[in-house]
Design a protein around this motif. Structure first.
Motif, PDB file in Angstrom:
ATOM      1  N   TYR A  63       0.967  -1.139   0.120  1.00 13.23           N
ATOM      2  CA  TYR A  63       0.072   0.065   0.108  1.00 13.23           C
ATOM      3  C   TYR A  63       0.744   1.266  -0.034  1.00 13.23           C
ATOM      4  CZ  TYR A  63      -2.700   3.701   1.234  1.00 13.23           C
ATOM      5  OH  TYR A  63      -3.355   5.083   1.123  1.00 13.23           O
ATOM      6  N   ASP A  64       1.814   1.408   0.836  1.00 13.18           N
ATOM      7  CA  ASP A  64       2.518   2.586   0.926  1.00 13.18           C
ATOM      8  C   ASP A  64       3.448   2.843  -0.408  1.00 13.18           C
ATOM      9  OD1 ASP A  64       1.924   2.971   3.636  1.00 13.18           O
ATOM     10  OD2 ASP A  64       3.831   2.085   4.286  1.00 13.18           O
ATOM     11  N   GLU A  73       0.678   4.195  -2.678  1.00 17.52           N
ATOM     12  CA  GLU A  73      -0.098   5.685  -2.274  1.00 17.52           C
ATOM     13  C   GLU A  73       1.076   6.512  -2.786  1.00 17.52           C
ATOM     14  OE1 GLU A  73      -1.285   6.456   1.501  1.00 17.52           O
ATOM     15  OE2 GLU A  73      -0.580   8.674   1.458  1.00 17.52           O
ATOM     16  N   ARG A 127       0.988   9.627  -5.315  1.00 17.69           N
ATOM     17  CA  ARG A 127       1.120  11.096  -5.059  1.00 17.69           C
ATOM     18  C   ARG A 127       2.087  11.718  -6.093  1.00 17.69           C
ATOM     19  NH1 ARG A 127      -0.545  12.954  -0.913  1.00 17.69           N
ATOM     20  NH2 ARG A 127      -1.792  11.964   0.627  1.00 17.69           N
ATOM     21  N   ALA A 144      -8.637   3.458   0.723  1.00 17.79           N
ATOM     22  CA  ALA A 144      -8.387   2.067   0.688  1.00 17.79           C
ATOM     23  C   ALA A 144      -9.515   1.035   1.603  1.00 17.79           C
ATOM     24  CB  ALA A 144      -7.056   1.496   1.290  1.00 17.79           C
ATOM     25  N   GLU A 181     -16.026   0.540   5.166  1.00 19.51           N
ATOM     26  CA  GLU A 181     -15.054   1.289   6.025  1.00 19.51           C
ATOM     27  C   GLU A 181     -13.558   1.642   4.929  1.00 19.51           C
ATOM     28  OE1 GLU A 181     -13.689  -0.634   9.597  1.00 19.51           O
ATOM     29  OE2 GLU A 181     -12.319   1.108  10.383  1.00 19.51           O
ATOM     30  N   ILE A 182     -13.198   2.681   5.166  1.00 18.50           N
ATOM     31  CA  ILE A 182     -12.057   3.281   4.554  1.00 18.50           C
ATOM     32  C   ILE A 182     -10.858   2.961   5.591  1.00 18.50           C
ATOM     33  CG2 ILE A 182     -10.503   5.056   3.759  1.00 18.50           C
ATOM     34  CD1 ILE A 182     -13.472   6.465   2.903  1.00 18.50           C
ATOM     35  N   VAL A 183      -9.942   1.956   5.393  1.00 16.57           N
ATOM     36  CA  VAL A 183      -8.804   1.413   6.305  1.00 16.57           C
ATOM     37  C   VAL A 183      -7.774   2.440   6.171  1.00 16.57           C
ATOM     38  CG1 VAL A 183     -10.032  -0.742   6.773  1.00 16.57           C
ATOM     39  CG2 VAL A 183      -8.335  -0.345   5.015  1.00 16.57           C
ATOM     40  N   ARG A 184      -7.410   2.889   5.031  1.00 20.31           N
ATOM     41  CA  ARG A 184      -6.231   3.545   4.932  1.00 20.31           C
ATOM     42  C   ARG A 184      -6.488   4.622   3.756  1.00 20.31           C
ATOM     43  NH1 ARG A 184      -0.782  -0.274   4.855  1.00 20.31           N
ATOM     44  NH2 ARG A 184      -0.102   1.944   5.201  1.00 20.31           N
ATOM     45  N   GLY A 185      -5.794   5.596   3.682  1.00 22.46           N
ATOM     46  CA  GLY A 185      -5.882   6.774   2.708  1.00 22.46           C
ATOM     47  C   GLY A 185      -4.826   7.847   2.814  1.00 22.46           C
TER      48      GLY A 185
END
Lengths: 108, 108, 108
Positions: free
Chosen positions: B68-69, B72, B76, B88, C90-94
């Motif tokens: 995920y990182d 993201e 960006r 997410a 649910e949005i768990v990350r973003g």
């Protein structure tokens, strides 16, 4: 993780009529309460080292955690991909009457 | 919260070719296994006190929590909005072979 | 379950202009920060023993857990279905800046 009470389940296929057949079959079998078909969408993925794009149709099923195994088993039988996308997301809140309807529609 | 094993990640942008470039770039970098582009959709939001609408394209990535990182950070860099939508959702169940494919496609 | 900080909330309706009115009303009331309308999609469901299909439009709202009750109450008032689909994920990350924007836009 605790079992989710209600789920959305997403699959994709390569033709509108196949998407509708998957949706109808799952609702007919009460493996899902309903489904929504979106498309065409553009799928992007790696295939034999190259990035490919293809037109696909998404099918978003609404079901219960109790019926997930039945829905996955149905999709594996009915889908013509070797490794179909089958991914489930938890419904954490919702209209109480709608969630009750989900449960009633999927009750054996 | 424990780290999710698999995620769907949604972003939106204002042109179909930008959406496809974001999807291709993420798959190329193995920051996502695949992506689906939907659109045009109609976005509705407040801007300087008025409610505005705009045509946008949604890109839905499938990846692992472990990547995920990286996804993201890629979005960006590659997205041309100041504050792009990046949200997410956890994949709580799915086809075991499909989830294994997600992991293999995003492995460094 | 702990309350989710941020949510996506999905509803469907049977006309594009109704979908846009629901989206505008929710953003106007700060019950959601923004919404995206997709459609037409093909809905598949059981009605009086038969499997029916219908064209619908999906509205995907982005909001906070703190504003969910307000959004559900708004949708119940504004939607013209007896049992509208209202389901939250649910949005768990973003993106931290995007999630902060969600909170600011929905602050009373």
């Amino acid at each position: 993780m605790a079992t989710a009470a209600w789920l959305t389940v997403l699959t994709t296929t390569d033709a509108a009529d196949k998407a509708e057949a998957l949706a109808r079959g799952a609702v007919e079998a009460r493996a899902a309460a309903c489904a929504q078909i979106s498309g065409p969408v553009t799928s992007v993925y790696r295939w034999r080292g190259d990035i490919e794009t293809a037109a696909e149709w998404q099918v978003l099923f609404k079901t219960t955690g109790a019926r997930y195994d039945e829905l996955e088993a149905y999709l594996r039988r009915a889908h013509d991909y070797d490794t179909p996308e089958i991914i489930a997301t938890e419904i954490v809140r919702g209209g109480a009457d709608y969630l009750r309807w989900l449960e009633e529609e999927t009750a054996g």
